[in-house]
Design a protein around this motif. Structure first.
Motif, PDB file in Angstrom:
ATOM      1  N   LEU A   1      38.768  33.048  33.000  1.00  0.00           N
ATOM      2  CA  LEU A   1      39.107  33.938  34.117  1.00  0.00           C
ATOM      3  C   LEU A   1      40.337  33.450  34.864  1.00  0.00           C
ATOM      4  CD1 LEU A   1      38.005  36.405  35.847  1.00  0.00           C
ATOM      5  CD2 LEU A   1      36.989  34.659  37.320  1.00  0.00           C
ATOM      6  N   LEU A   2      40.449  32.130  35.009  1.00  0.00           N
ATOM      7  CA  LEU A   2      41.539  31.556  35.795  1.00  0.00           C
ATOM      8  C   LEU A   2      42.827  31.413  35.014  1.00  0.00           C
ATOM      9  CD1 LEU A   2      39.617  28.672  37.614  1.00  0.00           C
ATOM     10  CD2 LEU A   2      40.210  30.920  38.529  1.00  0.00           C
ATOM     11  N   SER A   3      42.746  31.461  33.707  1.00  0.00           N
ATOM     12  CA  SER A   3      43.927  31.192  32.885  1.00  0.00           C
ATOM     13  C   SER A   3      45.040  32.176  33.204  1.00  0.00           C
ATOM     14  CB  SER A   3      43.578  31.267  31.395  1.00  0.00           C
ATOM     15  OG  SER A   3      43.156  32.572  31.044  1.00  0.00           O
ATOM     16  N   TRP A   4      46.215  31.626  33.360  1.00  0.00           N
ATOM     17  CA  TRP A   4      47.382  32.462  33.648  1.00  0.00           C
ATOM     18  C   TRP A   4      48.624  31.777  33.129  1.00  0.00           C
ATOM     19  CZ3 TRP A   4      49.208  37.013  34.534  1.00  0.00           C
ATOM     20  CH2 TRP A   4      50.539  37.151  34.953  1.00  0.00           C
ATOM     21  N   GLU A   5      49.378  32.469  32.300  1.00  0.00           N
ATOM     22  CA  GLU A   5      50.614  31.916  31.762  1.00  0.00           C
ATOM     23  C   GLU A   5      51.788  32.608  32.418  1.00  0.00           C
ATOM     24  OE1 GLU A   5      51.880  29.613  29.939  1.00  0.00           O
ATOM     25  OE2 GLU A   5      49.971  28.622  29.549  1.00  0.00           O
ATOM     26  N   SER A   6      52.557  31.862  33.194  1.00  0.00           N
ATOM     27  CA  SER A   6      53.732  32.443  33.854  1.00  0.00           C
ATOM     28  C   SER A   6      54.994  32.209  33.037  1.00  0.00           C
ATOM     29  CB  SER A   6      53.904  31.827  35.245  1.00  0.00           C
ATOM     30  OG  SER A   6      54.091  30.436  35.148  1.00  0.00           O
ATOM     31  N   VAL A   7      54.825  31.675  31.837  1.00  0.00           N
ATOM     32  CA  VAL A   7      55.985  31.373  31.002  1.00  0.00           C
ATOM     33  C   VAL A   7      56.587  32.664  30.470  1.00  0.00           C
ATOM     34  CG1 VAL A   7      56.783  30.162  28.961  1.00  0.00           C
ATOM     35  CG2 VAL A   7      54.991  29.152  30.370  1.00  0.00           C
TER      36      VAL A   7
ATOM     37  N   ILE B   1      46.098  50.044  41.212  1.00  0.00           N
ATOM     38  CA  ILE B   1      46.451  48.629  41.066  1.00  0.00           C
ATOM     39  C   ILE B   1      45.236  47.754  41.344  1.00  0.00           C
ATOM     40  CG2 ILE B   1      47.828  46.754  42.046  1.00  0.00           C
ATOM     41  CD1 ILE B   1      50.046  48.811  42.536  1.00  0.00           C
ATOM     42  N   ILE B   2      44.514  48.065  42.424  1.00  0.00           N
ATOM     43  CA  ILE B   2      43.331  47.280  42.782  1.00  0.00           C
ATOM     44  C   ILE B   2      42.300  47.321  41.660  1.00  0.00           C
ATOM     45  CG2 ILE B   2      41.377  47.130  44.371  1.00  0.00           C
ATOM     46  CD1 ILE B   2      43.264  48.216  46.561  1.00  0.00           C
ATOM     47  N   GLU B   3      42.093  48.515  41.112  1.00  0.00           N
ATOM     48  CA  GLU B   3      41.108  48.664  40.043  1.00  0.00           C
ATOM     49  C   GLU B   3      41.438  47.754  38.855  1.00  0.00           C
ATOM     50  OE1 GLU B   3      39.292  52.188  37.141  1.00  0.00           O
ATOM     51  OE2 GLU B   3      41.223  52.440  38.140  1.00  0.00           O
ATOM     52  N   LYS B   4      42.698  47.754  38.437  1.00  0.00           N
ATOM     53  CA  LYS B   4      43.089  46.930  37.291  1.00  0.00           C
ATOM     54  C   LYS B   4      42.965  45.450  37.607  1.00  0.00           C
ATOM     55  CE  LYS B   4      46.205  50.338  35.217  1.00  0.00           C
ATOM     56  NZ  LYS B   4      47.610  50.667  34.854  1.00  0.00           N
ATOM     57  N   SER B   5      43.320  45.068  38.822  1.00  0.00           N
ATOM     58  CA  SER B   5      43.212  43.675  39.228  1.00  0.00           C
ATOM     59  C   SER B   5      41.758  43.214  39.255  1.00  0.00           C
ATOM     60  CB  SER B   5      43.848  43.478  40.606  1.00  0.00           C
ATOM     61  OG  SER B   5      43.538  42.214  41.129  1.00  0.00           O
ATOM     62  N   ILE B   6      40.916  44.007  39.909  1.00  0.00           N
ATOM     63  CA  ILE B   6      39.500  43.650  40.035  1.00  0.00           C
ATOM     64  C   ILE B   6      38.827  43.592  38.672  1.00  0.00           C
ATOM     65  CG2 ILE B   6      37.272  44.484  40.867  1.00  0.00           C
ATOM     66  CD1 ILE B   6      38.824  43.279  43.103  1.00  0.00           C
ATOM     67  N   ASN B   7      39.099  44.596  37.836  1.00  0.00           N
ATOM     68  CA  ASN B   7      38.468  44.648  36.518  1.00  0.00           C
ATOM     69  C   ASN B   7      39.004  43.574  35.579  1.00  0.00           C
ATOM     70  OD1 ASN B   7      36.865  46.803  37.234  1.00  0.00           O
ATOM     71  ND2 ASN B   7      38.170  48.358  36.289  1.00  0.00           N
ATOM     72  N   GLY B   8      40.285  43.247  35.728  1.00  0.00           N
ATOM     73  CA  GLY B   8      40.903  42.317  34.793  1.00  0.00           C
ATOM     74  C   GLY B   8      40.724  40.859  35.148  1.00  0.00           C
ATOM     75  N   ARG B   9      40.812  40.523  36.462  1.00  0.00           N
ATOM     76  CA  ARG B   9      40.809  39.109  36.832  1.00  0.00           C
ATOM     77  C   ARG B   9      39.880  38.784  38.000  1.00  0.00           C
ATOM     78  NH1 ARG B   9      45.596  36.011  37.937  1.00  0.00           N
ATOM     79  NH2 ARG B   9      44.582  34.405  36.686  1.00  0.00           N
ATOM     80  N   GLY B  10      39.164  39.782  38.504  1.00  0.00           N
ATOM     81  CA  GLY B  10      38.250  39.545  39.616  1.00  0.00           C
ATOM     82  C   GLY B  10      36.893  39.062  39.141  1.00  0.00           C
ATOM     83  N   ALA B  11      36.082  38.560  40.083  1.00  0.00           N
ATOM     84  CA  ALA B  11      34.734  38.099  39.723  1.00  0.00           C
ATOM     85  C   ALA B  11      33.878  37.934  40.972  1.00  0.00           C
ATOM     86  CB  ALA B  11      34.798  36.780  38.965  1.00  0.00           C
ATOM     87  N   LEU B  12      32.573  38.152  40.774  1.00  0.00           N
ATOM     88  CA  LEU B  12      31.563  37.814  41.763  1.00  0.00           C
ATOM     89  C   LEU B  12      30.745  36.681  41.155  1.00  0.00           C
ATOM     90  CD1 LEU B  12      30.355  41.425  42.697  1.00  0.00           C
ATOM     91  CD2 LEU B  12      32.139  40.060  43.811  1.00  0.00           C
ATOM     92  N   ILE B  13      30.737  35.525  41.806  1.00  0.00           N
ATOM     93  CA  ILE B  13      30.124  34.326  41.232  1.00  0.00           C
ATOM     94  C   ILE B  13      28.923  33.896  42.065  1.00  0.00           C
ATOM     95  CG2 ILE B  13      30.467  31.913  40.592  1.00  0.00           C
ATOM     96  CD1 ILE B  13      33.429  32.493  40.236  1.00  0.00           C
ATOM     97  N   GLN B  14      27.769  33.825  41.410  1.00  0.00           N
ATOM     98  CA  GLN B  14      26.562  33.332  42.087  1.00  0.00           C
ATOM     99  C   GLN B  14      26.434  31.828  41.863  1.00  0.00           C
ATOM    100  OE1 GLN B  14      22.895  35.267  40.977  1.00  0.00           O
ATOM    101  NE2 GLN B  14      21.631  33.805  42.130  1.00  0.00           N
ATOM    102  N   VAL B  15      26.159  31.119  42.940  1.00  0.00           N
ATOM    103  CA  VAL B  15      25.986  29.664  42.870  1.00  0.00           C
ATOM    104  C   VAL B  15      24.608  29.291  43.406  1.00  0.00           C
ATOM    105  CG1 VAL B  15      28.439  29.068  42.989  1.00  0.00           C
ATOM    106  CG2 VAL B  15      27.146  29.461  45.103  1.00  0.00           C
ATOM    107  N   ARG B  16      24.245  28.041  43.193  1.00  0.00           N
ATOM    108  CA  ARG B  16      22.925  27.555  43.605  1.00  0.00           C
ATOM    109  C   ARG B  16      22.797  27.515  45.125  1.00  0.00           C
ATOM    110  NH1 ARG B  16      23.552  23.199  41.354  1.00  0.00           N
ATOM    111  NH2 ARG B  16      24.260  21.980  43.152  1.00  0.00           N
ATOM    112  N   ASP B  17      23.823  26.990  45.775  1.00  0.00           N
ATOM    113  CA  ASP B  17      23.797  26.827  47.223  1.00  0.00           C
ATOM    114  C   ASP B  17      25.234  26.674  47.721  1.00  0.00           C
ATOM    115  OD1 ASP B  17      24.489  24.229  46.432  1.00  0.00           O
ATOM    116  OD2 ASP B  17      22.463  23.466  46.719  1.00  0.00           O
ATOM    117  N   MET B  18      25.391  26.474  49.019  1.00  0.00           N
ATOM    118  CA  MET B  18      26.732  26.369  49.578  1.00  0.00           C
ATOM    119  C   MET B  18      27.459  25.125  49.078  1.00  0.00           C
ATOM    120  SD  MET B  18      27.824  28.854  51.350  1.00  0.00           S
ATOM    121  CE  MET B  18      29.185  27.965  52.091  1.00  0.00           C
TER     122      MET B  18
END
Length: 441
Positions: free
Chosen positions: A24-30, A303-320
């Motif tokens: 998800l985080l990978s990004w190549e600016s080259v 633009i928002i739709e493509k951004s959210i669908n392409g690189r956005g995420a909702l992440i559940q964690v155990r605790d704070m």
């Protein structure tokens, strides 16, 4: 226009979470080879033909009718005219934002310092502003007067003698807010050129554009590629990737607020990244519902739709605690701590460009008028770099003055180390200053 999102859902408890997060985080600016070669050709053209190349490229790439560089220069009177053409509300907002940015950055200013040792040796640091800084500002519809303030004001606070701004005006589109911001920020010279050719002009100089010491400011892939190539000839601020926001929430903030905070970065472009981390699975569902409810109301919904669908995420964690661990792993450009007691978690934040504390502190305030700089490290580079600041426009020189006794004592230490490195001239140079000349034979 029909818009909808299928934002990714990740769970930190999953065995494959780390791999999915890395993807998800990978990004190549080259740049690709074609872009790279085109930029190299443009830089070569500017270096060889100066103003003539700038006029030609501006005609070709920006569709501007210009017969000479005189047509691509904006004087101070035109900047002052822009102040009268914007609305009173806009001028007040620019002036208020500029003052807040200036006050904040005044606190970053570093002074020279020295101290004297017992034997009279003086050591210190001389802090000197750059002579000239170049500011690249996107032009046309993608115009950001806030970027003018954020880049020019720290330079002026640092004491930079001359700030030169380049801003393209595609098809002759002049943004009055950008020019007004330049006037308020104290920009000294403005040229209506853009792209790789503007970066090359700032780096190498032409008959009309003065050579600068550092180039700062955002731009497209051609601008970023040009900045890579001229680095070393001049300094640069950074090679920025797409905008990012990471919201860490305990589940108690209004989900509509969080959805809009995610949109605030997603609307920049399709590659922008918006992520929410929370230990509350039901809250993640509510935010997902808010996203789908609010998205159709947005002007830049596509633009928002493509951004959210392409690189956005909702992440559940155990605790704070795990939420903070994930935040440090991501090292975001913008981090919102939308929690009851953000101050309690602040000491554990190690990597973030800017940290927005509490439920009422939206990232958008930092973009425009809170005071801290909005030019921030992206793509995980907050692990080792910082926001743009006054320190970027100051350089530091070491000061060393040795008394006779100090030179003698230091010379003995230097002699041993230099001879250990087989650098005899270094050793003898130091040994000449040793008071007991027998040690230098």
């Amino acid at each position: 226009m029909t818009v909808s999102t299928a934002i990714a859902r990740l769970n930190a408890a999953d065995a494959e979470f780390a791999r999915h997060l890395d993807h998800l985080l990978s990004w190549e600016s080259v740049s690709d080879d074609a872009v790279n070669q085109r930029v190299l050709d443009i830089i070569k053209g500017v270096r060889e033909r100066g103003d003539a190349a700038l006029v030609e490229y501006t005609q070709r790439f920006d569709g501007v009718e210009a017969s000479s560089m005189a047509d691509l220069i904006i004087d101070r009177a035109r900047l002052e005219l822009a102040l009268t053409r914007i609305s009173p509300a806009q001028r007040t907002a620019l002036e208020k934002a500029a003052e807040r940015v200036r006050v904040y950055h005044e606190r970053q200013k570093q002074d020279s310092w020295q101290y004297t040792e017992a034997d009279g040796t003086v050591l210190g640091q001389k802090v000197t502003p750059l002579d000239r800084a170049g500011l690249y500002v996107p032009g046309g519809k993608a115009s950001y007067p806030s970027s003018v303030l954020m880049n020019a004001i720290p330079a002026k606070v640092a004491g930079v003698t001359e700030v030169v701004m380049v801003v393209p005006t595609p098809r002759g589109e002049v943004n009055e807010l950008v020019l007004a911001a330049a006037c308020i920020a104290g920009v000294d010279r403005v040229f209506t050129i853009g792209g790789a050719q503007a970066v090359a002009a700032l780096a190498y100089g032409t008959e009309s554009v003065p050579k600068v010491d550092k180039v700062v400011g955002p731009g497209n892939i051609y601008v970023a590629t040009a900045k890579r190539h001229v680095f070393g000839q001049v300094g640069i601020d950074m090679i920025a990737g797409p905008s990012e926001i990471l919201v860490v929430c305990d589940g108690q903030t209004d989900p509509d607020w969080i959805a809009m905070d995610l949109f605030s970065q997603a609307e920049h472009d399709e590659d922008a990244q918006a992520i929410l981390v929370s230990p509350d699975a039901e809250f993640l569902d509510r935010v997902a519902a808010s996203i789908n409810k609010l998205l159709p109301t947005m002007e830049r919904a596509g633009i928002i739709e493509k951004s959210i669908n392409g690189r956005g995420a909702l992440i559940q964690v155990r605790d704070m605690q795990q939420a903070i661990e994930v935040a440090n792993r991501i090292a975001p450009e913008h981090l919102e701590l939308s929690v009851a007691d953000p101050q309690a978690w602040l000491p554990q934040i190690r990597h973030a460009g800017a940290i927005f504390m509490g439920r009422h502190t939206s990232e958008a305030l930092g973009d425009y008028c809170a005071g801290p700089n909005h030019v921030l490290p992206t793509s995980g580079t907050a692990r080792f770099s910082s926001p743009l600041g006054v320190y970027d426009f100051q350089k530091r020189s070491s000061i060393i003055f040795c008394s006779e006794q100090g030179a003698s004592e230091l010379g003995q230490t230097a002699s041993v180390l230099a001879r250990g490195e087989s650098l005899t001239a270094h050793a003898r140079s130091a040994e000449y200053r040793i008071l007991d000349q027998d040690q230098g034979n």
